[in-house]
Scaffold this motif. Structure first.
Motif, PDB file in Angstrom:
ATOM      1  N   ARG A  19      33.892  39.285  53.112  1.00 12.93           N
ATOM      2  CA  ARG A  19      35.009  38.972  52.077  1.00 12.93           C
ATOM      3  C   ARG A  19      36.001  40.291  51.908  1.00 12.93           C
ATOM      4  NH1 ARG A  19      33.840  39.705  46.521  1.00 12.93           N
ATOM      5  NH2 ARG A  19      31.554  40.580  46.572  1.00 12.93           N
ATOM      6  N   SER A  20      37.070  40.154  51.553  1.00 14.89           N
ATOM      7  CA  SER A  20      37.950  41.245  51.206  1.00 14.89           C
ATOM      8  C   SER A  20      37.757  41.603  49.824  1.00 14.89           C
ATOM      9  CB  SER A  20      39.447  41.065  51.653  1.00 14.89           C
ATOM     10  OG  SER A  20      40.303  42.108  51.184  1.00 14.89           O
ATOM     11  N   ILE A  21      37.508  42.776  49.387  1.00 13.85           N
ATOM     12  CA  ILE A  21      37.420  43.466  48.010  1.00 13.85           C
ATOM     13  C   ILE A  21      38.396  44.613  48.013  1.00 13.85           C
ATOM     14  CG2 ILE A  21      35.055  42.477  47.743  1.00 13.85           C
ATOM     15  CD1 ILE A  21      34.040  45.195  48.276  1.00 13.85           C
ATOM     16  N   THR A  22      38.518  44.730  46.704  1.00 12.86           N
ATOM     17  CA  THR A  22      39.534  46.031  46.102  1.00 12.86           C
ATOM     18  C   THR A  22      38.267  46.795  45.469  1.00 12.86           C
ATOM     19  OG1 THR A  22      41.559  45.043  46.219  1.00 12.86           O
ATOM     20  CG2 THR A  22      41.266  46.939  45.073  1.00 12.86           C
ATOM     21  N   ILE A  23      38.340  48.202  45.730  1.00 15.46           N
ATOM     22  CA  ILE A  23      37.458  48.999  45.047  1.00 15.46           C
ATOM     23  C   ILE A  23      38.154  50.214  44.679  1.00 15.46           C
ATOM     24  CG2 ILE A  23      35.211  48.033  46.004  1.00 15.46           C
ATOM     25  CD1 ILE A  23      35.284  50.436  48.217  1.00 15.46           C
TER      26      ILE A  23
END
Length: 226
Positions: A19-23
């Motif tokens: 999945r695409s995550i923002t960190i």
């Protein structure tokens, strides 16, 4: 976060665990170069390099990498980074075996990231000089056995790692996620330790910057049994 403090948030969006995550890793300026706080998962080095270029730096300016803990979304890209830069790798002594490959990561299905040797084992209370003032290592176990947060007393800034999250559409500061926290009781005691610091603003790895501090952290701790 004020640019003149020498502390920069580096929000990036990456693919992790399907999945695409923002960190939000961070970088801190020192007289020796840059200290990188967490790397991100495999594939994160390119976006980090883009951020550094926009700040007028290069990857080669990183002389120290501090991992808040060993989870793949924080340390998975470390092997790629150290192939490209000659940086010291530091983490808490209880996290070192997971990073170096002596133990498999606690979170995950056995498909671990490439291991990397740890050069420096950190302990609670260690201070690293930076252009933003001393950066203090604060032991905040629970989410991981040796999880650490970083505290800048000169600016009352807390870089929380995963000890706290900025959750919700308004970036509300919240406690660690039980789903991803093996020892929730210990993690909440760590929240209590953070509440005792003089914090005015907080940077979370998940959720980014929040203009909240000690009062809100204390509320999270006080509600731990609700």
């Amino acid at each position: 976060m004020a640019e003149n403090t020498g502390i920069h948030a580096l929000p990036i969006t990456v693919e992790y665990d399907g999945r695409s995550i923002t960190i939000t890793p961070a970088v801190v300026e020192t007289n020796r170069g840059l200290v990188l706080l967490d790397v991100g998962p495999e594939g994160a080095v390119g976006p980090l390099e883009t951020h550094l270029t926009s700040l007028g730096y290069e990857l080669a300016d990183i002389w120290l990498v501090v991992l808040t803990h060993h989870d793949g979304d924080h340390a998975g890209g470390l092997a790629e980074l150290v192939e490209r830069v000659d940086a010291v790798v530091a983490t808490h002594r209880e996290e070192a075996p997971y990073v170096s490959g002596e133990r498999d990561p606690i979170a995950g299905d056995g498909d671990r990231y490439p291991p990397v040797d740890v050069d420096l084992e950190l302990a609670d209370g260690v201070r690293i000089p930076t252009l933003g003032g001393p950066m203090a290592v604060v032991a905040t176990p629970g989410h991981a056995p040796g999880h650490v947060s970083l505290y800048f007393p000169d600016g009352n800034l807390l870089i929380a790692g995963d000890a706290l999250v900025a959750d919700g559409s308004e970036g509300k500061l919240a406690g660690p996620k039980p789903r991803f926290t093996p020892d929730m009781d210990r993690a909440m005691e760590s929240v209590g330790s953070l509440a005792a610091l003089e914090v005015d603003h907080t940077l979370c790895y998940h959720g980014g910057y929040v203009d909240r501090g000690s009062k809100r952290i204390g509320e999270i701790y006080d509600r731990r049994r609700e």
